[in-house]
Design an enzyme around this catalytic site. Structure first.
Site, PDB file in Angstrom:
ATOM      1  N   GLY A  78      43.581  34.978  58.785  1.00  0.00           N
ATOM      2  CA  GLY A  78      42.231  34.422  58.894  1.00  0.00           C
ATOM      3  C   GLY A  78      41.766  34.272  60.325  1.00  0.00           C
ATOM      4  O   GLY A  78      42.308  34.887  61.247  1.00  0.00           O
TER       5      GLY A  78
ATOM      6  N   LEU B 171      38.934  35.421  61.433  1.00  0.00           N
ATOM      7  CA  LEU B 171      38.724  36.862  61.619  1.00  0.00           C
ATOM      8  C   LEU B 171      37.795  37.172  62.791  1.00  0.00           C
ATOM      9  O   LEU B 171      36.789  36.491  63.004  1.00  0.00           O
ATOM     10  CB  LEU B 171      38.138  37.454  60.333  1.00  0.00           C
ATOM     11  CG  LEU B 171      38.981  37.200  59.074  1.00  0.00           C
ATOM     12  CD1 LEU B 171      38.303  37.818  57.854  1.00  0.00           C
ATOM     13  CD2 LEU B 171      40.396  37.734  59.230  1.00  0.00           C
TER      14      LEU B 171
ATOM     15  N   HIS C 144      40.106  42.359  63.360  1.00  0.00           N
ATOM     16  CA  HIS C 144      40.415  42.383  61.917  1.00  0.00           C
ATOM     17  C   HIS C 144      39.411  43.259  61.174  1.00  0.00           C
ATOM     18  O   HIS C 144      39.773  44.014  60.277  1.00  0.00           O
ATOM     19  CB  HIS C 144      40.322  40.968  61.323  1.00  0.00           C
ATOM     20  CG  HIS C 144      41.319  39.995  61.866  1.00  0.00           C
ATOM     21  ND1 HIS C 144      40.965  38.942  62.676  1.00  0.00           N
ATOM     22  CD2 HIS C 144      42.652  39.896  61.691  1.00  0.00           C
ATOM     23  CE1 HIS C 144      42.036  38.243  62.976  1.00  0.00           C
ATOM     24  NE2 HIS C 144      43.075  38.795  62.401  1.00  0.00           N
TER      25      HIS C 144
END
Ligand code: PAF
Length: 283
Positions: free
Chosen positions: A27, A29, A33
């Site tokens: 996570g 992000l 990513h």
């Protein structure tokens, strides 16, 4: 986008899909990513992402509790990228019993570089990645080259366990000033953020020095590493390592392999204030 936390529900949703691509994340992000999500789409459809901050890969004095958790912002970004399923298990979903079976990577790869400074890190990474792959059962999974050693270890793991998944490497995405994007960049103070691109600059200098060597031998390589560590320390960093290694196995090269032109990579981890940054550069 479907957001699923339960393993059985995930499997029900993916039943019959044999071309899925998968991007596991913790996570928070960023563009790095998201570039992996786009790469995943080129290799398989539907795209499945996961967000799970994996306790098993954090050491006792590391930042598990303070690791940035930004679920709603992450969901918005993944929706924009057209991700089909976000698998976001809780610890209870993924580890309903204590995870006693673990994947222990070989010492020569798992206990060097990152593994030396973060004992147990790759054991935690391999264990969760194996479990996530078993939940999603994708055709391909994408991992960033920013975590160069992690990518190599996961590749070897999937090969040795004959897992039916192709591991696809994603290029590192950088800010305009060269700093590799990372969730941990958010820990940097403004002064530290201004200094941080020096890490990549130093790797570029190291690459030039290696390329300009008249004689490539182990003593010249070690001297370049020492000089680079001294330079970084002089700028106020606390380097864990700056290592010029063989790309094939991340071992130090010997004179024979250097003479034979074995491809090399420079890997580094260094603390700037309290923030530990990693980066690498292929030669
Ligand atoms: O690279 C990461 O974000 C993590 O190590 C991974 C692969 C998602 C496993 O927790």
């Amino acid at each position: 986008m479907k957001i699923i936390s339960d393993i059985q529900e995930l499997r029900d949703h993916l039943r019959g899909q044999n071309r899925a691509s998968f991007v596991p994340t913790m996570g928070n992000l960023h563009e790095g990513h998201l570039s992996l999500m786009r790469l995943a789409r080129q290799h398989g459809d539907p795209v499945v992402a996961s967000i799970f901050v994996n306790r098993l890969q954090f050491g006792p004095n590391e930042d598990f509790d303070s690791y940035p958790r930004t679920m709603q912002a992450d969901i918005d970004k993944l929706e924009k990228e057209g991700v089909y399923i976000l698998f976001a298990p809780t610890e209870r979903d993924l580890y309903p019993q204590p995870q006693e079976y673990r994947v222990d990577p070989p010492q020569q790869l798992g206990d060097i570089l990152e593994g030396e400074f973060r004992p147990g890190f790759f054991k935690g990474v391999c264990t969760v990645v194996l479990k996530l792959l078993s939940c999603v059962q994708p055709k391909v999974a994408v991992f960033g080259k920013k975590d160069y050693q992690q990518l190599m270890i996961i590749r070897q793991m999937t090969k040795q366990f004959a897992l039916p998944v192709d591991i696809i490497p994603g290029e590192t995405i950088r800010a305009q000033d060269g700093l590799a994007l990372s969730s941990r960049n958010g820990y940097l103070s403004p002064d530290e953020r201004a200094e941080a691109p020096q890490l990549q600059k130093l790797l570029q200098e190291v690459r030039e020095q290696v390329l300009n060597l008249n004689v490539r031998d182990t003593s010249a390589i070690e001297q370049i590493e020492k000089d680079a560590i001294a330079k970084l320390t002089g700028r106020g960093w606390q380097p864990d390592y700056i290592a010029i290694r063989q790309r094939s196995d991340l071992a130090p090269s010997n004179n024979q392999s250097l003479e034979a032109g074995e491809p090399l990579v420079i890997l580094t981890a260094a603390k700037l204030g309290k923030t530990r940054l990693i980066d690498n550069l292929e030669i």
